[in-house]
Design an enzyme around this catalytic site. Sequence first.
Site, mmCIF file in Angstrom:
data_model
loop_
_atom_site.group_PDB
_atom_site.id
_atom_site.type_symbol
_atom_site.label_atom_id
_atom_site.label_comp_id
_atom_site.label_asym_id
_atom_site.label_seq_id
_atom_site.Cartn_x
_atom_site.Cartn_y
_atom_site.Cartn_z
ATOM 1 N N GLU A 63 9.566 14.711 16.618
ATOM 2 C CA GLU A 63 10.024 14.739 15.235
ATOM 3 C C GLU A 63 9.253 15.804 14.445
ATOM 4 O O GLU A 63 8.023 15.773 14.394
ATOM 5 C CB GLU A 63 9.788 13.361 14.597
ATOM 6 C CG GLU A 63 10.298 13.270 13.180
ATOM 7 C CD GLU A 63 10.000 11.913 12.551
ATOM 8 O OE1 GLU A 63 8.852 11.448 12.664
ATOM 9 O OE2 GLU A 63 10.923 11.334 11.953
ATOM 10 N N LYS B 202 0.887 -1.178 0.000
ATOM 11 C CA LYS B 202 0.000 0.000 0.000
ATOM 12 C C LYS B 202 0.920 1.223 0.000
ATOM 13 O O LYS B 202 1.505 1.574 1.020
ATOM 14 C CB LYS B 202 -0.881 -0.023 1.252
ATOM 15 C CG LYS B 202 -2.193 0.700 1.135
ATOM 16 C CD LYS B 202 -2.091 2.191 0.909
ATOM 17 C CE LYS B 202 -1.752 2.985 2.142
ATOM 18 N NZ LYS B 202 -1.534 4.427 1.858
ATOM 19 N N GLU C 32 9.711 0.520 11.067
ATOM 20 C CA GLU C 32 10.774 1.534 10.959
ATOM 21 C C GLU C 32 10.100 2.887 11.080
ATOM 22 O O GLU C 32 9.363 3.308 10.185
ATOM 23 C CB GLU C 32 11.525 1.389 9.643
ATOM 24 C CG GLU C 32 12.374 0.139 9.637
ATOM 25 C CD GLU C 32 13.188 -0.055 8.373
ATOM 26 O OE1 GLU C 32 13.162 0.825 7.497
ATOM 27 O OE2 GLU C 32 13.830 -1.093 8.266
HETATM 28 P P1 NAD Z 1 2.407 8.044 8.136
HETATM 29 O O1 NAD Z 1 2.545 7.205 9.334
HETATM 30 O O2 NAD Z 1 1.445 9.158 8.165
HETATM 31 O O3 NAD Z 1 2.018 7.166 6.861
HETATM 32 C C1 NAD Z 1 2.797 6.065 6.454
HETATM 33 C C2 NAD Z 1 1.921 5.089 5.706
HETATM 34 O O4 NAD Z 1 0.947 4.579 6.591
HETATM 35 C C3 NAD Z 1 1.164 5.698 4.530
HETATM 36 O O5 NAD Z 1 1.171 4.791 3.446
HETATM 37 C C4 NAD Z 1 -0.233 5.855 5.084
HETATM 38 O O6 NAD Z 1 -1.226 5.800 4.088
HETATM 39 C C5 NAD Z 1 -0.327 4.658 5.987
HETATM 40 N N1 NAD Z 1 -1.344 4.773 7.025
HETATM 41 C C6 NAD Z 1 -1.805 5.889 7.638
HETATM 42 N N2 NAD Z 1 -2.768 5.578 8.533
HETATM 43 C C7 NAD Z 1 -2.928 4.241 8.488
HETATM 44 C C8 NAD Z 1 -3.767 3.318 9.178
HETATM 45 N N3 NAD Z 1 -4.644 3.709 10.090
HETATM 46 N N4 NAD Z 1 -3.650 2.019 8.883
HETATM 47 C C9 NAD Z 1 -2.750 1.582 7.983
HETATM 48 N N5 NAD Z 1 -1.942 2.408 7.282
HETATM 49 C C10 NAD Z 1 -2.028 3.728 7.535
HETATM 50 O O7 NAD Z 1 3.883 8.562 7.819
HETATM 51 P P2 NAD Z 1 4.314 9.582 6.686
HETATM 52 O O8 NAD Z 1 3.902 10.949 7.109
HETATM 53 O O9 NAD Z 1 3.888 9.061 5.369
HETATM 54 O O10 NAD Z 1 5.892 9.439 6.754
HETATM 55 C C11 NAD Z 1 6.695 10.151 7.626
HETATM 56 C C12 NAD Z 1 7.093 9.307 8.800
HETATM 57 O O11 NAD Z 1 7.773 8.132 8.354
HETATM 58 C C13 NAD Z 1 8.065 10.009 9.717
HETATM 59 O O12 NAD Z 1 7.731 9.763 11.043
HETATM 60 C C14 NAD Z 1 9.397 9.366 9.377
HETATM 61 O O13 NAD Z 1 10.353 9.449 10.376
HETATM 62 C C15 NAD Z 1 8.983 7.978 9.088
HETATM 63 N N6 NAD Z 1 10.004 7.278 8.292
HETATM 64 C C16 NAD Z 1 10.769 6.316 8.907
HETATM 65 C C17 NAD Z 1 11.780 5.683 8.180
HETATM 66 C C18 NAD Z 1 12.652 4.638 8.822
HETATM 67 O O14 NAD Z 1 13.256 3.857 8.106
HETATM 68 N N7 NAD Z 1 12.777 4.587 10.142
HETATM 69 C C19 NAD Z 1 11.981 6.010 6.850
HETATM 70 C C20 NAD Z 1 11.197 6.993 6.290
HETATM 71 C C21 NAD Z 1 10.205 7.617 7.020
#
Ligand code: NAD
Length: 523
Positions: free
Chosen positions: A385, A179, A254
Site C-alpha cells: 500500500e 485516541k 480495519e
Molecule cells: P497508523 O497505523 O500509522 O496510525 C493509526 C492510528 O494508530 C493513529 O491514531 C496512531 O497514533 C495510532 N498508533 C500508532 N502506533 C500505535 C501504537 N504502537 N499503539 C497504539 N496506537 C498506535 O495509520 P495512519 O498512517 O494514521 O493511517 C493510514 C492507514 O490507515 C493506511 O494503511 C490505511 O489503509 C488505513 N485505513 C484503513 C481504513 C479502513 O477502513 N480499512 C480506513 C482508513 C485508513
Amino acid sequence: MSTIVVEGVEVDTRHWINGERVASATTFTDVSPIDETPLGEIAAGGPAEVDAAVRAARAAFPAWAALPVAERSAVLRRVADGIDARAEDLARVETRDNGSLLRSHRRGVMPRVGMNFRYFADWAESLRHDDREIRGHRERITYDPAGVVAVITPWNAPLMLATWRIGPALAAGDTVVVKPPEWAPLTASLLADIAHEAGLPPGVLNVVQGTGAEAGAALTRHPDINRLSFTGSVPTAGVIAAAAAPNIVPLSFELGGKSPLLVFADGDLDLAVGLAVEQFDNAGQVCLGAFRLLVQEGIAEEFLARVIDRASALVQGDPRDEATDVSALVSRAHFERVRGFVDRAVAAGAKPLLGGGPNAALGGLYFAPTILAGAEPGSEILTEEVFGPVLTFQTFATEAEGIAMANSTRFGLAATLVTGDPGRAERVSARLNAGTVWVNCFFVRDLGAPFGGNGRSGIGREGGDYSFDFYCDIKNSVFSPGGWTVSHGEAELGAVSYREAERRAVSHGEAEQRTTETDGTDA
Ligand code: NAD
C-alpha cells in the site's frame, strides 16, 4: 494556551476526560499539510491520562448501559443534530488539519459523520432480542453492552472514521475512549464539545490526544478495556494486537488495501475511465482506493490514453479552493514514504506515464498524480500500500488471468469490476478476494452492510448488526421448563439449581429429552 483558532473556529487542544478539559505536561505540534505551518500545540497524553479516561469510562458505564435504549438514542440523535449544525466548522477545521478537500467534506463526509450517530441510534432501537421456544425450553438471546471501548483512528478521514466506531459503540450502551491521530487531532476535540452540549453524560465519551507510541500504546495495553476498535496500517495493527493479547480483548481491525480496478473489454469504457481518475481523490489517501488498474487487452491503449488525458487535467492545489481536485499529502514523513515507493519502482524498471514525483510548481507536500506501467509482477509497487496519488497499470488477456492478478496481494479490502456481461459480473465478483466488491460502481455502501477486509486488510466486519455483534456481549439464556417456581398461580423465575431443575424435569416426564440436550456438548 488551551485553545487555538483554526479557520475562524476555536478548538480546545486539551483532552476531554470525564466531562472536563484536562491538560498534559507535554505537547506535540500539529502541522497543516496545506502549507506546512504549525497550527498549535496539542496535549500529548500518556499512561496517566489514558488511565484517567478508562476509569471515567468505566465509572460512567453502568448508568449509560442501563438507560432505556430510546433515551440513549435520543441523546445520540441530538449529537447528530449538533454535528449537522456545525458541519461547516468541522469541514473547515478538518481540511486545514489533514489537507483533504473542503468540497468533499461539505458534500459527503460531514453529512456521513452525523449519520454515523443517527443511523446507529435507530438501529439500536430495532436491535433483535430474540425469544424462541426450543424443545420445551425458552431461549432468550440478548445483546448486552460490552463495557469500555477503545477507539484508535487514522488521519485520512479522522472524524468520519472515529464516529463510524463511536456511534454504534455508544448506541450499544458502551462507553468510549478515543485516541485521535496525531496528524489530524482537531475535529475529535470539537466532537467532544458537541457531544457535551447534546447532553452526553460525563465519562461516556472521552478523548485522549497524543502520539501512537505514547497515548495509543497505553490505551491498547490497558487491562480495563473490553473492546478495541482500530483503523490504521498493518504494521501498527500487529503492534496493537500484541499489546492487547494478554488482556484477551476482542479486536476489530480495519486496515490497508491494494485494491484492483478490473476493467473488461465488454465494459463501459467511459465509466471505467471515470472510476480510474476518481482514485486520485484525497490524493490517494483512501484505504478503499482501487490503485491497481488491470485492463483487458484490446481496450488497454484507449483506456490508458483517456485516463492520462483526464488525470492531466486534474487541478492540484489548496484543498480549501472548491476547484481543487487533488491536494497535498498529510505530512513530510508520509510524503517521503510515497516518494520512496515511486523512486524504487522506477529504479526497478517501472515507467511513469504521468507524474512520477513532487509537483514542482507547488512544492511543499504536493505529490503529482502518478501512473506507473511496466512494474515487475510481485514487485513492491504492485503489492504494498502506497497511500498516495499513485496508480499502476497492467493488462490481462483472459478472465481467469484478470482474477488471478486482482487477487495477487495479501490484502483483501475491496475490488472494483467493470463489465457489460451480467454472467461475468456474477462469476468474477464471486471469485474476488475482497470484503467489498463493486460492480460498475464505486464507494456505494449502506451503513447496514458489512464492512471490513480479508487477509491483511483487517479482522471482523462492522456495519448494521455486525457492529452490534462486536460492541455487545451476546448472551443466550436458556430457561428450563422445570426452572420455574409457581406462586399465587403465576410463573416466576426462581433461583433453582441445575440439579433441582433436572429433578423437576424428570418429574415432568422429560428426562429423555433433557439427556440429549445436556450431554456435555455445550459444557
Ligand atoms: P497508523 O497505523 O500509522 O496510525 C493509526 C492510528 O494508530 C493513529 O491514531 C496512531 O497514533 C495510532 N498508533 C500508532 N502506533 C500505535 C501504537 N504502537 N499503539 C497504539 N496506537 C498506535 O495509520 P495512519 O498512517 O494514521 O493511517 C493510514 C492507514 O490507515 C493506511 O494503511 C490505511 O489503509 C488505513 N485505513 C484503513 C481504513 C479502513 O477502513 N480499512 C480506513 C482508513 C485508513
